[in-house]
Design a protein around this motif. Structure first.
Motif, PDB file in Angstrom:
ATOM      1  N   GLU A 151      36.519  29.468  32.443  1.00 34.87           N
ATOM      2  CA  GLU A 151      36.688  28.591  32.485  1.00 34.87           C
ATOM      3  C   GLU A 151      36.298  27.627  34.155  1.00 34.87           C
ATOM      4  OE1 GLU A 151      38.781  24.529  33.241  1.00 34.87           O
ATOM      5  OE2 GLU A 151      38.827  25.757  31.151  1.00 34.87           O
ATOM      6  N   PHE A 152      36.573  28.704  35.031  1.00 38.34           N
ATOM      7  CA  PHE A 152      35.690  29.398  37.015  1.00 38.34           C
ATOM      8  C   PHE A 152      34.066  29.692  36.622  1.00 38.34           C
ATOM      9  CE2 PHE A 152      40.371  29.548  37.093  1.00 38.34           C
ATOM     10  CZ  PHE A 152      40.591  28.093  38.026  1.00 38.34           C
ATOM     11  N   ALA A 153      33.760  29.906  35.394  1.00 33.14           N
ATOM     12  CA  ALA A 153      32.520  29.956  35.790  1.00 33.14           C
ATOM     13  C   ALA A 153      30.877  29.261  36.538  1.00 33.14           C
ATOM     14  CB  ALA A 153      31.856  30.729  34.320  1.00 33.14           C
ATOM     15  N   HIS A 154      30.251  29.311  36.573  1.00 33.69           N
ATOM     16  CA  HIS A 154      28.991  28.206  37.434  1.00 33.69           C
ATOM     17  C   HIS A 154      30.191  26.885  38.101  1.00 33.69           C
ATOM     18  CE1 HIS A 154      26.972  31.076  33.896  1.00 33.69           C
ATOM     19  NE2 HIS A 154      27.382  30.482  33.325  1.00 33.69           N
ATOM     20  N   GLU A 155      31.296  27.750  38.542  1.00 32.41           N
ATOM     21  CA  GLU A 155      31.058  26.219  39.907  1.00 32.41           C
ATOM     22  C   GLU A 155      31.510  27.373  41.362  1.00 32.41           C
ATOM     23  OE1 GLU A 155      34.299  24.479  38.370  1.00 32.41           O
ATOM     24  OE2 GLU A 155      33.735  23.676  36.030  1.00 32.41           O
ATOM     25  N   PRO A 156      31.047  26.128  42.121  1.00 32.69           N
ATOM     26  CA  PRO A 156      31.431  27.121  43.413  1.00 32.69           C
ATOM     27  C   PRO A 156      32.802  26.398  44.341  1.00 32.69           C
ATOM     28  CG  PRO A 156      30.647  24.875  43.373  1.00 32.69           C
ATOM     29  CD  PRO A 156      30.954  24.955  42.255  1.00 32.69           C
ATOM     30  N   GLY A 157      33.085  27.822  44.804  1.00 28.57           N
ATOM     31  CA  GLY A 157      34.441  26.928  45.454  1.00 28.57           C
ATOM     32  C   GLY A 157      35.143  28.595  45.030  1.00 28.57           C
ATOM     33  N   PRO A 158      36.521  27.863  45.458  1.00 24.62           N
ATOM     34  CA  PRO A 158      38.191  29.202  45.191  1.00 24.62           C
ATOM     35  C   PRO A 158      38.243  29.073  43.660  1.00 24.62           C
ATOM     36  CG  PRO A 158      38.859  27.245  46.860  1.00 24.62           C
ATOM     37  CD  PRO A 158      37.597  27.006  45.808  1.00 24.62           C
ATOM     38  N   ARG A 159      38.750  30.136  43.179  1.00 24.75           N
ATOM     39  CA  ARG A 159      38.404  30.407  41.488  1.00 24.75           C
ATOM     40  C   ARG A 159      39.904  31.259  41.579  1.00 24.75           C
ATOM     41  NH1 ARG A 159      33.534  31.547  38.960  1.00 24.75           N
ATOM     42  NH2 ARG A 159      32.787  29.757  40.400  1.00 24.75           N
ATOM     43  N   LEU A 160      40.435  31.244  40.115  1.00 22.88           N
ATOM     44  CA  LEU A 160      41.079  32.071  40.392  1.00 22.88           C
ATOM     45  C   LEU A 160      40.864  33.958  39.273  1.00 22.88           C
ATOM     46  CD1 LEU A 160      43.815  30.369  38.216  1.00 22.88           C
ATOM     47  CD2 LEU A 160      44.336  31.104  40.471  1.00 22.88           C
ATOM     48  N   HIS A 161      41.408  34.620  40.002  1.00 24.93           N
ATOM     49  CA  HIS A 161      40.704  35.920  39.174  1.00 24.93           C
ATOM     50  C   HIS A 161      42.044  37.080  38.973  1.00 24.93           C
ATOM     51  CE1 HIS A 161      37.719  39.010  39.067  1.00 24.93           C
ATOM     52  NE2 HIS A 161      38.184  39.760  39.375  1.00 24.93           N
ATOM     53  N   LEU A 162      41.433  37.803  37.384  1.00 26.76           N
ATOM     54  CA  LEU A 162      43.058  38.524  37.021  1.00 26.76           C
ATOM     55  C   LEU A 162      41.999  39.834  36.696  1.00 26.76           C
ATOM     56  CD1 LEU A 162      45.091  39.224  35.944  1.00 26.76           C
ATOM     57  CD2 LEU A 162      45.581  38.447  33.848  1.00 26.76           C
ATOM     58  N   PRO A 163      42.172  40.545  37.423  1.00 26.00           N
ATOM     59  CA  PRO A 163      40.960  41.587  37.624  1.00 26.00           C
ATOM     60  C   PRO A 163      41.612  42.733  36.697  1.00 26.00           C
ATOM     61  CG  PRO A 163      41.837  41.457  39.776  1.00 26.00           C
ATOM     62  CD  PRO A 163      43.282  40.737  39.407  1.00 26.00           C
ATOM     63  N   VAL A 164      40.693  43.492  35.902  1.00 24.17           N
ATOM     64  CA  VAL A 164      41.005  44.370  35.286  1.00 24.17           C
ATOM     65  C   VAL A 164      42.211  45.757  35.683  1.00 24.17           C
ATOM     66  CG1 VAL A 164      39.960  46.853  33.586  1.00 24.17           C
ATOM     67  CG2 VAL A 164      38.698  43.863  34.200  1.00 24.17           C
ATOM     68  N   GLY A 165      42.886  46.488  35.251  1.00 21.37           N
ATOM     69  CA  GLY A 165      43.535  47.499  36.098  1.00 21.37           C
ATOM     70  C   GLY A 165      44.715  47.056  36.645  1.00 21.37           C
ATOM     71  N   THR A 166      45.054  45.882  36.583  1.00 19.13           N
ATOM     72  CA  THR A 166      46.050  45.090  37.519  1.00 19.13           C
ATOM     73  C   THR A 166      46.436  44.166  36.660  1.00 19.13           C
ATOM     74  OG1 THR A 166      47.421  44.159  39.564  1.00 19.13           O
ATOM     75  CG2 THR A 166      44.543  44.419  39.214  1.00 19.13           C
ATOM     76  N   TYR A 167      48.012  43.655  37.282  1.00 20.18           N
ATOM     77  CA  TYR A 167      48.534  42.380  36.483  1.00 20.18           C
ATOM     78  C   TYR A 167      49.030  41.069  37.776  1.00 20.18           C
ATOM     79  CZ  TYR A 167      48.806  44.893  32.556  1.00 20.18           C
ATOM     80  OH  TYR A 167      48.535  46.181  31.548  1.00 20.18           O
ATOM     81  N   ARG A 168      47.635  41.472  38.731  1.00 21.11           N
ATOM     82  CA  ARG A 168      47.852  40.688  39.418  1.00 21.11           C
ATOM     83  C   ARG A 168      46.814  39.450  39.369  1.00 21.11           C
ATOM     84  NH1 ARG A 168      50.363  40.342  43.989  1.00 21.11           N
ATOM     85  NH2 ARG A 168      51.406  42.844  44.366  1.00 21.11           N
ATOM     86  N   LEU A 169      47.966  38.127  39.597  1.00 21.93           N
ATOM     87  CA  LEU A 169      46.948  36.824  39.573  1.00 21.93           C
ATOM     88  C   LEU A 169      46.625  36.168  41.026  1.00 21.93           C
ATOM     89  CD1 LEU A 169      45.684  34.740  37.575  1.00 21.93           C
ATOM     90  CD2 LEU A 169      47.152  32.724  38.158  1.00 21.93           C
ATOM     91  N   MET A 170      45.020  36.879  41.610  1.00 24.82           N
ATOM     92  CA  MET A 170      45.064  35.969  42.961  1.00 24.82           C
ATOM     93  C   MET A 170      43.564  34.645  42.659  1.00 24.82           C
ATOM     94  SD  MET A 170      42.509  39.503  43.778  1.00 24.82           S
ATOM     95  CE  MET A 170      43.916  40.471  42.979  1.00 24.82           C
ATOM     96  N   LEU A 171      43.267  34.386  43.822  1.00 21.36           N
ATOM     97  CA  LEU A 171      42.871  33.775  44.208  1.00 21.36           C
ATOM     98  C   LEU A 171      40.898  34.197  45.165  1.00 21.36           C
ATOM     99  CD1 LEU A 171      42.165  30.028  44.210  1.00 21.36           C
ATOM    100  CD2 LEU A 171      42.896  30.094  46.495  1.00 21.36           C
ATOM    101  N   VAL A 172      40.225  33.941  44.755  1.00 18.96           N
ATOM    102  CA  VAL A 172      39.240  34.602  45.275  1.00 18.96           C
ATOM    103  C   VAL A 172      37.923  33.762  45.890  1.00 18.96           C
ATOM    104  CG1 VAL A 172      38.985  36.436  44.296  1.00 18.96           C
ATOM    105  CG2 VAL A 172      38.029  34.652  42.987  1.00 18.96           C
ATOM    106  N   ASP A 173      36.967  33.369  46.169  1.00 16.68           N
ATOM    107  CA  ASP A 173      35.461  32.859  46.608  1.00 16.68           C
ATOM    108  C   ASP A 173      34.605  33.192  45.265  1.00 16.68           C
ATOM    109  OD1 ASP A 173      35.538  31.198  48.077  1.00 16.68           O
ATOM    110  OD2 ASP A 173      35.378  32.634  50.136  1.00 16.68           O
ATOM    111  N   ALA A 174      34.121  32.323  45.215  1.00 14.02           N
ATOM    112  CA  ALA A 174      32.783  32.183  44.247  1.00 14.02           C
ATOM    113  C   ALA A 174      31.689  33.115  45.062  1.00 14.02           C
ATOM    114  CB  ALA A 174      31.761  30.516  43.892  1.00 14.02           C
TER     115      ALA A 174
END
Length: 457
Positions: free
Chosen positions: A100-123
């Motif tokens: 959903e957030f691929a190839h777009e600038p700006g903040p995006r959601l991220h669900l890291p491998v190894g944890t179940y915490r949803l977070m916001l990161v930069d592109a």
């Protein structure tokens, strides 16, 4: 696990934890992702995403067990391993977020491998993303130093042990799958579907005949009158004797056919791949086009008892033809006959030979048609045993997956009168399955009822 302190992220990026400074961006990203999940029409994925978004502010990320209990709990016991569902759905959600957030600038959601915490990161670059996942200042690794020999030896031993255990588990899994019908042809062609399985028993049509006025009617089977429609044709062509025969809508299934069908059904119910699907028993005369198109069909019976709905496509696909006496199969390629001894005692000779037949055909609507048949009852009993024995089925052509585009196999069955003693493979070859459901087989020549040919039961 990520740190919950508001320490500055590495590489000068924005904060990845959801704090007060990024609430607006996080909310926008969550709303966008939720719209995408609603379009996917997956209630489970949407519920999982909502749960992770709601828990994003918590001091500790939700655990696998918590997600299983709050999102995937459905009243079943722990034996169903809900945690496995968590891992599967989290993996799918992670892929959807990335897409959903691929190839777009700006903040995006991220669900890291190894944890179940949803977070916001930069592109950012992958390296920066990795920094955002840890949410901790990068640690400078220590310089290279001497490696102790015993450490190397221990690592090598552990690697060998893991390889041996892994190989043993793989072999055990393969053997377990191979011991079930789902792991062998032709049954593997039915795996993965949810449609009903219909076990169709071969049957024979009987009509009533009154030899003379005042005499009791008798039930007659004649090979030239396989259906009630054929009886109507006979009455139309022979008006002077039409009143002597009447339709009673009677059909007969041999005891060997019923036993073989029960054997097949019991084997399917024992197999986990088929046990949850509806499995019905019907007679060949009860099979309709509407039932055929929505079901996987397993025909069980003598070859002479198969109805026109299945006989026409099988006749076109097979390299054999059933002779007029119904006791021999003839190979169309070379004309070689395969003759059953039947059950009769002739000149003090006991029947020693019958022939069994196994075929798998692609159905008319993405379904599958299996044929488990024989010329006579002893061969049919042997074929029911063979078709439910994974060890014997593996004797068919290796490497075949499911129907393999369609195949047929002929077995010579050793008999002793009415008893079956074993079978050996005679022919195993592909069928001509292209277009068999689009064209009608040639209509058999009409033979009027002959009194001497009629069999009274």
């Amino acid at each position: 696990m990520p740190s919950d302190s508001p320490a500055a992220p590495p590489n000068g990026g924005r904060e990845d934890a959801v704090d007060g400074g990024s609430d607006t961006g996080f909310g926008v990203a969550v709303a966008r992702m939720r719209d995408a999940l609603e379009r996917s029409r997956s209630d489970k994925l949407l519920a999982l995403f909502d749960h992770l978004a709601a828990r994003a502010r918590d001091a500790a990320a939700p655990s696998e067990a918590q997600i299983a209990a709050e999102v995937f709990a459905d009243g079943r016991s722990a034996a169903h391993r809900p945690d496995a569902n968590v891992r599967v759905y989290v993996h799918r959600l992670r892929r959807l977020i990335e897409a959903e957030f691929a190839h777009e600038p700006g903040p995006r959601l991220h669900l890291p491998v190894g944890t179940y915490r949803l977070m916001l990161v930069d592109a950012a670059t992958p390296a920066q993303h990795q920094g955002a996942i840890t949410a901790q200042p990068p640690v400078v690794p220590p310089g290279p130093g001497p490696t102790r020999p015993w450490v190397i030896a221990l690592v090598a031993v552990l690697a060998v042990v893991a390889l041996v255990l892994g190989s043993a588990l793989v072999v055990r899994w393969q053997r377990g799958a191979g011991d079930r019908l789902e792991g062998t042809a032709p049954w593997s062609a039915l795996v993965g579907a949810s449609r009903p399985i219909i076990v169709v028993m071969g049957d024979y049509y009987f009509f009533a005949e009154t030899p003379a006025s005042g005499m009791l009617a008798r039930l007659v089977w004649d090979r030239a009158v396989p259906t009630r429609e054929d009886l109507i044709i006979f009455q139309m062509l022979n008006p002077q004797t039409a009143s002597a025969v009447t339709d009673r809508d009677q059909h007969y299934v041999t005891s060997a056919t019923m036993t073989a069908a029960a054997t097949i059904r019991a084997a399917l119910l024992r197999d986990p791949a088929f046990a949850q699907r509806p499995i019905r028993l019907i007679a060949a005369s009860q099979l309709t086009p509407d039932v055929l198109k929505v079901s996987d069909v397993v025909y069980v019976g003598q070859l002479s008892g198969i109805g026109a709905l299945l006989r026409d496509p099988l006749t076109q696909a097979s390299g054999f033809r059933l002779d007029a006496g119904l006791d021999s199969l003839v190979d169309a390629q070379g004309g070689k006959p395969y003759h059953s001894d039947g059950l009769e005692l002739r000149d003090q000779r006991i029947a020693r030979r019958d022939y069994g037949y196994l075929a798998c055909l692609p159905g008319p609507a993405g379904n599958t048609v299996l044929v488990i048949a024989a010329l006579r009852d002893p061969g049919l009993r042997e074929m029911a045993d063979l078709a439910t024995d994974t060890g014997r089925l593996r004797g068919l052509r290796r490497g075949r997956i499911g129907c393999g585009g369609g195949f047929e196999a002929l077995f010579q069955v050793r008999t002793l009168g009415n008893a079956n003693l074993g079978a050996s493979l005679v022919v195993d070859r592909p069928t001509r399955s292209q277009g068999i459901w689009d064209n009608a087989a040639p209509a058999p020549e009409y033979h009027p009822i002959a009194a001497t040919a009629a069999q009274v039961h």
